[in-house]
Design a protein around this motif. Structure first.
Motif, PDB file in Angstrom:
ATOM      1  N   VAL A  55       3.375  -5.582  -1.314  1.00 40.00           N
ATOM      2  CA  VAL A  55       2.486  -5.113   0.081  1.00 40.00           C
ATOM      3  C   VAL A  55       3.522  -5.585   1.187  1.00 40.00           C
ATOM      4  CG1 VAL A  55       0.335  -5.142   1.510  1.00 40.00           C
ATOM      5  CG2 VAL A  55       0.507  -4.724  -1.127  1.00 40.00           C
ATOM      6  N   PHE A 260      -2.595   3.830  -2.623  1.00 37.88           N
ATOM      7  CA  PHE A 260      -2.487   2.592  -2.898  1.00 37.88           C
ATOM      8  C   PHE A 260      -3.992   1.832  -2.134  1.00 37.88           C
ATOM      9  CE2 PHE A 260       1.710   3.997  -1.794  1.00 37.88           C
ATOM     10  CZ  PHE A 260       2.301   3.604  -2.873  1.00 37.88           C
ATOM     11  N   SER A 261      -4.406   2.275  -0.885  1.00 41.61           N
ATOM     12  CA  SER A 261      -5.713   2.088  -0.280  1.00 41.61           C
ATOM     13  C   SER A 261      -5.815   2.562   1.070  1.00 41.61           C
ATOM     14  CB  SER A 261      -5.538   0.349  -0.020  1.00 41.61           C
ATOM     15  OG  SER A 261      -6.533   0.121   0.805  1.00 41.61           O
ATOM     16  N   PHE A 272      -7.385  -7.692  -0.780  1.00 39.61           N
ATOM     17  CA  PHE A 272      -6.451  -6.643  -1.355  1.00 39.61           C
ATOM     18  C   PHE A 272      -5.303  -7.094  -1.775  1.00 39.61           C
ATOM     19  CE2 PHE A 272      -3.066  -3.370  -1.074  1.00 39.61           C
ATOM     20  CZ  PHE A 272      -3.788  -2.272  -1.838  1.00 39.61           C
ATOM     21  N   TRP A 276      -3.719  -7.483  -5.463  1.00 48.40           N
ATOM     22  CA  TRP A 276      -2.839  -6.111  -5.898  1.00 48.40           C
ATOM     23  C   TRP A 276      -1.967  -6.543  -7.086  1.00 48.40           C
ATOM     24  CZ3 TRP A 276      -1.824  -1.690  -4.762  1.00 48.40           C
ATOM     25  CH2 TRP A 276      -0.569  -1.015  -4.771  1.00 48.40           C
TER      26      TRP A 276
END
Ligand code: C2E
Ligand code: MG
Ligand code: MG
Ligand code: MG
Length: 286
Positions: A55, A260-261, A272, A276
């Motif tokens: 991320v 992903f989100s 998150f 992750w």
């Protein structure tokens, strides 16, 4: 309707016009109060580096949290705030909140980057540079971690003016992304002359992948151009495993989307990142 008398039709039209005007007036008042009451806040959508699964950052997206608990999306209030001339103020407030959050992000030494959308009217405000500079200083966010997103249409409308505003911010280390790329009317010459660091491929092309036979060709063209210019690529609207694998295979740098989100409130974004795990690849990709 057509069987009604003209008079009735007109009367109906008049009262609905009045209602629309009333609604607009209320909306304008509510926006003014909302800015004072700090009701416009950012949520954060994770951005994933496709090759590593890390991320690497988040895009801040504005939300209007009204006192009754309703959440309004930017498609409604951003154009209205632009029309009212209030976008520089609203935009600065969202930028400040987002920078204050991002300055706190540290995941075992990994600091995610922050991307923030900027409206053309906010960007062209003569105070824009000093506002960004002040927010960076106050928040303590490293300028290198901030990326400002301008839509393609805004960027190519007046490339000289845009480049002139970008220059001093770039000199500080701030990066620039060209948003919704592929939806505007830019030509190669203009795009290559503008000092952007990132191309964001509009979600319509990503979403059309698998249904529109031209979509992959458009995506690949944008990826090839960005690579030749040494610029990063972000694909928006990554919704499926297929989107993810196609983009990764074609060496798109970063993906962003519901796969992903969705965008998350700040504390949920932090959760998150902590939990992750990069999505695994199907056999044909691995
Ligand atoms: P954008 O910058 O292109 O942001 C991407 C939009 O796509 C966001 O909508 C996001 O929630 C949505 N999205 C993300 N992943 C997916 C996906 O997988 N599928 C689909 N269908 N949609 C996805 P949102 O949050 O409603 O924002 C809409 C637009 O409003 C933004 O488009 C941006 O142009 C503008 N906007 C948002 N926040 C701000 C802001 O703070 N200032 C300004 N000036 N504009 C903003
Ligand atoms: Mg954006
Ligand atoms: Mg976009
Ligand atoms: Mg958009």
């Amino acid at each position: 309707m057509s069987k009604q008398s003209k008079f009735k039709g007109l009367q109906f039209y008049d009262s609905s016009m009045h209602e629309t005007a009333q609604r607009n007036l209320t909306l304008e008042d509510d926006i003014r109060h909302g800015i004072e009451n700090h009701e416009f806040i950012p949520v954060f959508q994770p951005k994933v580096e496709l090759e590593t699964g890390v991320v690497i950052g988040a895009e801040a997206l504005a939300r209007w949290r009204r006192p009754d608990g309703a959440v309004v999306s930017p498609g409604v209030f951003v154009p209205k705030a632009e029309e009212m001339g209030l976008i520089p103020q609203m935009g600065a407030s969202i930028l400040r909140d987002a920078c204050v959050q991002a300055a706190k992000w540290d995941f075992n030494g990994h600091k995610p980057r922050l991307a923030v959308n900027v409206s053309p009217l906010q960007f062209e405000d003569p105070n824009f540079f000093s506002i960004v500079e002040e927010i960076l200083e106050e928040s303590g966010l490293a300028p290198e971690l901030l990326e400002l997103e301008l839509t393609e249409t805004a960027a190519v409308d007046n490339p000289e003016r845009v480049a002139k505003i970008m220059r001093p911010l770039r000199a500080k280390g701030v990066r620039f992304a060209i948003d919704d790329f592929g939806t505007g009317h830019s030509n190669f010459t203009t795009v290559t002359r503008l000092p952007f660091d990132v191309f964001k491929i509009d979600q319509q092309f990503v979403r059309a992948h698998g249904s529109d036979p031209h979509a992959p060709a458009i995506i690949e063209m944008i990826l090839a151009m960005a690579e030749a210019l040494g610029q990063e690529t972000v694909a928006e609207g990554v919704e499926t495993q297929e989107h993810y694998e196609f983009l990764r295979r074609r060496a798109c740098t970063i993906g962003q989307g519901y796969f992903f989100s969705p965008p998350l409130p700040a504390h949920e974004f932090e959760e998150f990142v902590r939990h992750w795990r990069a999505p695994s690849l199907t056999k044909k990709m691995a």
